[in-house]
Design an enzyme around this catalytic site. Structure first.
Site, PDB file in Angstrom:
ATOM      1  N   SER A   1       1.475   2.585  10.582  1.00 20.48           N
ATOM      2  CA  SER A   1       1.183   2.072   9.246  1.00 20.48           C
ATOM      3  C   SER A   1      -0.227   2.452   8.809  1.00 20.48           C
ATOM      4  CB  SER A   1       1.353   0.548   9.212  1.00 20.48           C
ATOM      5  OG  SER A   1       2.694   0.187   9.451  1.00 20.48           O
TER       6      SER A   1
ATOM      7  N   GLY B   1      -6.645  -1.919  17.249  1.00 24.51           N
ATOM      8  CA  GLY B   1      -5.293  -1.859  17.788  1.00 24.51           C
ATOM      9  C   GLY B   1      -4.214  -2.299  16.831  1.00 24.51           C
ATOM     10  N   GLY B   2      -4.395  -2.067  15.535  1.00 22.87           N
ATOM     11  CA  GLY B   2      -3.356  -2.382  14.559  1.00 22.87           C
ATOM     12  C   GLY B   2      -2.165  -1.441  14.684  1.00 22.87           C
ATOM     13  N   ARG B   3      -1.196  -1.633  13.827  1.00 20.19           N
ATOM     14  CA  ARG B   3       0.010  -0.799  13.881  1.00 20.19           C
ATOM     15  C   ARG B   3      -0.346   0.620  13.433  1.00 20.19           C
ATOM     16  NH1 ARG B   3       4.705   0.960  11.227  1.00 20.19           N
ATOM     17  NH2 ARG B   3       6.527   0.841  12.597  1.00 20.19           N
ATOM     18  N   ILE B   4      -0.449   1.540  14.385  1.00 20.86           N
ATOM     19  CA  ILE B   4      -1.025   2.850  14.143  1.00 20.86           C
ATOM     20  C   ILE B   4      -0.228   3.660  13.124  1.00 20.86           C
ATOM     21  CG2 ILE B   4       0.151   4.056  16.034  1.00 20.86           C
ATOM     22  CD1 ILE B   4      -3.554   4.450  15.024  1.00 20.86           C
TER      23      ILE B   4
ATOM     24  N   ARG C   1      -3.263  -6.678  -3.041  1.00 21.93           N
ATOM     25  CA  ARG C   1      -3.281  -7.611  -1.924  1.00 21.93           C
ATOM     26  C   ARG C   1      -3.756  -8.995  -2.366  1.00 21.93           C
ATOM     27  NH1 ARG C   1      -6.809  -3.576  -1.938  1.00 21.93           N
ATOM     28  NH2 ARG C   1      -9.026  -4.078  -2.089  1.00 21.93           N
TER      29      ARG C   1
ATOM     30  N   HIS D   1      -2.577   7.072  -4.783  1.00 27.58           N
ATOM     31  CA  HIS D   1      -2.749   5.957  -3.867  1.00 27.58           C
ATOM     32  C   HIS D   1      -2.775   4.672  -4.674  1.00 27.58           C
ATOM     33  CE1 HIS D   1      -5.774   2.975  -2.365  1.00 27.58           C
ATOM     34  NE2 HIS D   1      -4.954   2.973  -1.335  1.00 27.58           N
TER      35      HIS D   1
ATOM     36  N   SER E   1       0.843  -1.192   0.000  1.00 28.54           N
ATOM     37  CA  SER E   1       0.000   0.000   0.000  1.00 28.54           C
ATOM     38  C   SER E   1       0.872   1.233   0.000  1.00 28.54           C
ATOM     39  CB  SER E   1      -0.910   0.023   1.222  1.00 28.54           C
ATOM     40  OG  SER E   1      -1.690   1.206   1.222  1.00 28.54           O
TER      41      SER E   1
END
Length: 435
Positions: A398, A393-396, A241, A237, A223
């Site tokens: 990113s 709660g993912g990798r903020i 995936r 953009h 991405s």
């Protein structure tokens, strides 16, 4: 008039309860403690149900998919595995078990095998190789155009397997902010996701049928969002995936599914028709190599997806967007995704080279900032991948890499009818056929 500077912070590890109903997955991704009904999605021509919590996470290019520790009790807590920083890039983020080692596999000094995706033949391995090569290629092109800026790189992994590489160039000569991320991740799909995909035979006694256990899944993606400084240089953009479920072989009725998704879209502040036509021609050329129906189909899909409902306008001037593709040959779709990723640089960099040094006024910059505000609104309100990552709660860093450094909101701003700003807004409200 308000000008906002956007920043982010890293959340702490979160533990929260999830419960499943008897007929559908009811997992809370809108609220950590509430239950919501998951909508069922159709994957191409194979009518397979997959929870939107899993599906929506794929729409973030950095594939912020979370591995949930399975439990047989619906009241047991499910904890998110946080990423671990790594000092070096590995040869691959794949587990060794993902593919048979090829005859070219070498042995290290300790006598153990060293696995590399370049020596593997699986779709997983080849897709990882493709996205990592695309990341390198795009980053080199971005740095070359900028002249001074360099990407900061973060490498991370997760205890359950997989990881990713995040690269960001910030405050360069040409680029306000440029992010290019790849990730390869593993997770667990709850059994309700595929029980409905292959229902028990109506003649069978459902109470006597053994219920399958959780199904592992795999996702990989690239991405990128590129925000130039010059108002005449458009934002780009793109993301591509690949997703698989990997059901246990000894579980009766457990489906194995895969699909591809992705797209590339252009978001200018000002319309330069030759630039927009060039961009769309490159997208059409990539699509036409595989199926002449792809470009018109995916162009409309792009216009529909990047719609800001509360503004009644699109985020930009479109491109291509697709998802759920598994109704064609897998090798063909892998080649198609590769072709699309390879088309990013020739579609975009020539435009930047023409526009990066054009003179502009404070009025031009203010309009660009207003359009950046629209970008922020779409990503934080409607983009399914971004909202999923923020709520789970993912990798903020990113997740929020797509946001510009600065954006602007003015009360009741309306461009003068017939102005260049009005023409851009009109094209966002009424999508056009550019070629």
């Amino acid at each position: 008039m308000v000008t906002a500077t956007l920043s982010s912070c890293t959340p702490s590890t979160t533990t929260f309860p999830l419960t499943y109903s008897a007929t559908h997955l009811s997992s809370s991704y809108s609220s950590f403690s509430a239950n919501i009904t998951t909508r069922y999605l159709t994957l191409g021509r194979a009518r397979t149900t997959v929870p939107s919590s899993i599906r929506s996470s794929l729409r973030t290019g950095n594939a912020n998919l979370l591995r949930v520790r399975a439990s047989s009790s619906s009241s047991s807590p499910y904890s998110i595995e946080k990423e671990t920083p790594e000092s070096q890039r590995p040869h691959t983020f794949l587990r060794e078990s993902d593919d048979e080692l090829s005859p070219n596999t070498h042995t290290n000094s300790t006598g153990s095998s060293s696995f590399s995706s370049s020596s593997s033949s699986s779709v997983r391995a080849r897709f990882e190789k493709m996205i990592r090569e695309a990341q390198d290629r795009v980053c080199l092109a971005i740095e070359a155009v900028d002249g001074n800026g360099k990407f900061k790189e973060d490498v991370w992994s997760r205890p359950g397997g997989g990881g990713g590489i995040s690269r960001v160039l910030q405050d360069g000569t040409v680029w306000e902010k440029a992010g290019v991320n790849v990730s390869v991740v593993y997770g667990i799909m709850p059994p309700e996701a595929y029980r409905a995909a292959k229902p028990v035979n109506a003649d069978a006694n459902s109470s006597s049928v053994e219920k399958p256990g959780p199904v592992p899944f795999f996702a990989a993606g690239i991405s990128s969002v590129l925000h130039p400084k010059n108002p005449y240089a458009p934002t780009l953009h793109f993301n591509y995936r690949y997703f698989e479920t990997d059901a246990p072989k000894d579980v009766e009725g457990a489906p194995r599914q895969w699909w591809f998704g992705g797209g590339t879209d252009l978001t200018p502040a000002y319309i330069v028709e030759e630039d927009v036509k060039h961009f769309h021609l490159v997208q059409k050329s990539a699509c036409d190599k595989f199926d002449p129906s792809f470009y018109p189909r995916f162009k409309k899909w792009c216009d529909d997806y990047f719609y800001i409902k509360h503004r009644n306008e699109r985020r930009g001037l479109g491109g291509i967007f697709f998802d759920d593709l598994n109704d064609y040959d897998q090798e063909m779709l892998l080649s198609f995704a590769t072709e699309c990723a390879n088309s990013v640089v020739p579609a975009y960099i020539p435009i930047i080279q023409k526009r990066k040094d054009m003179p502009f006024t404070e009025q031009h910059k203010a309009w660009q900032q207003l359009r950046r505000g629209r970008y922020v609104e779409f990503n934080l309100v409607y983009d399914r991948g971004t909202t999923f990552g923020l709520k789970t709660g993912g990798r903020i860093e990113s997740i929020l890499v797509s946001l510009p450094l600065t954006a602007r909101w003015e009360y009741d701003h309306k461009p003068e009818v017939g102005s260049e700003e009005w023409k851009l807004l009109d094209a966002c409200i009424n999508p056009k056929e550019w070629i």
